[in-house]
Design an enzyme around this catalytic site. Sequence first.
Site, PDB file in Angstrom:
ATOM      1  N   GLN A 101       0.838  -1.200   0.000  1.00  0.00           N
ATOM      2  CA  GLN A 101       0.000   0.000   0.000  1.00  0.00           C
ATOM      3  C   GLN A 101       0.872   1.248   0.000  1.00  0.00           C
ATOM      4  O   GLN A 101       1.674   1.476   0.914  1.00  0.00           O
ATOM      5  CB  GLN A 101      -0.946   0.052   1.200  1.00  0.00           C
ATOM      6  CG  GLN A 101      -1.975   1.174   1.027  1.00  0.00           C
ATOM      7  CD  GLN A 101      -2.843   1.400   2.239  1.00  0.00           C
ATOM      8  OE1 GLN A 101      -2.340   1.722   3.307  1.00  0.00           O
ATOM      9  NE2 GLN A 101      -4.145   1.249   2.077  1.00  0.00           N
ATOM     10  N   TYR A 188      -6.128  11.057   4.196  1.00  0.00           N
ATOM     11  CA  TYR A 188      -4.726  11.252   3.841  1.00  0.00           C
ATOM     12  C   TYR A 188      -4.618  11.970   2.491  1.00  0.00           C
ATOM     13  O   TYR A 188      -5.606  12.431   1.945  1.00  0.00           O
ATOM     14  CB  TYR A 188      -3.997   9.913   3.880  1.00  0.00           C
ATOM     15  CG  TYR A 188      -3.993   9.299   5.257  1.00  0.00           C
ATOM     16  CD1 TYR A 188      -3.495  10.017   6.354  1.00  0.00           C
ATOM     17  CD2 TYR A 188      -4.528   8.038   5.496  1.00  0.00           C
ATOM     18  CE1 TYR A 188      -3.518   9.478   7.641  1.00  0.00           C
ATOM     19  CE2 TYR A 188      -4.549   7.493   6.778  1.00  0.00           C
ATOM     20  CZ  TYR A 188      -4.053   8.221   7.841  1.00  0.00           C
ATOM     21  OH  TYR A 188      -4.083   7.695   9.109  1.00  0.00           O
ATOM     22  N   GLY A 331      -9.805  -7.066   9.403  1.00  0.00           N
ATOM     23  CA  GLY A 331      -8.681  -6.378   9.996  1.00  0.00           C
ATOM     24  C   GLY A 331      -8.275  -6.883  11.360  1.00  0.00           C
ATOM     25  O   GLY A 331      -7.362  -7.696  11.504  1.00  0.00           O
TER      26      GLY A 331
END
Length: 374
Positions: A101, A188, A331
Amino acid sequence: MKNLVLFDNVRLGPYTLRNRIVLPPLTRSRSSQPGNIPNDLMADYYRQRTGAGLMVTEGTQIEPRGQGYAWTPGIHSPEQVEGWRRVIDAVHAEGGIIFLQLWHVGRVSHTSLQPGGAAPVAPSAIPADNVKVFIETGPGQGALALPSPPRALTTAEVKELVQLYAQAARNALDAGFDGVEIHSANGYLVNQFISAHTNRRDDEYGGSLQNRLRFLREVTQAVADVVGKDRMGVRFAPLFATTEEDRVYLGLVEEDPHKTYIEAVKVLEEVGIAYLSLAEADWENAPELPEDFRADVRKAFSGKILYAGKYTPERGVRVVEAGWGDLIAFGRPFIANPDLPERIAHSWPFNPVDPATMYGGTDKGYTDYPAYQD
């Protein structure tokens, strides 16, 4: 075996995934210092979780200014590339498929994390609120802090950043990654360009929605030109707020999230990437994505669709069977259960996650979670 649909083979670009179960990006802050270098402990962590059909690494900064939290790894130095190579070798030895990522936090950073103590960079000089970053306060010690006020990027610097994403993608290939994912979620940098809350620019990268999507388009195309469009994905985190409390999410809840993100998805469809990752809000009582939005995403995007959030195996099966998604990421369950696919397949109980060891530290709460013993 229950939840059989999660164990279908899935074609993703040139790869055949062994199942629909994904290890999503999970920041764990275990890189070696100085230099934010991936290490043998990280190699062991990822190797343990190769039962996933697809693995996506923790967010990895594409350049020094892209760091927003202590001890997160990078992909911009030769030492980091070599460190990741050891991780990938361990994953590939177990038959795993792993994407990197690509991450740049933009304004969500602190001067102590920036080269020379400079201000973080962002589309516009608007400070991040309702969020904190994790900074180093001593060797192996850290604390939460408010992000530092950012400075606005010049137009020339924005174009340079597009090339920094492309170079990071080249570095990822050099390290041996099977593909890459662009982090365009959670407030972000790429998300900051998309949002009218954080993008007040008056050049070609600001103003209209199509202008605000320009950075996403250019970064996605530049990375696709390096790795191949069939070996990459992009992650979004659309939030459909239902209460004022829900709206406090890095300040990036759009006035019309449906329109904003369907237009963003169309950008990805035009480039032709392999998959779209949709990260849903994961706090208690968080709003789910509306069914009409899921349906419109499916209509707009012909690649694979990955969902992440507070998913249980049963909820994942429902999403796949409804035709909304192809891959389901887990997750926190994957943090505490390195053998998660086996536990899902056999309905074995899950280990609970230890929140005290989520970020930073040693092997405790990282590689010492046990596999299931029948």
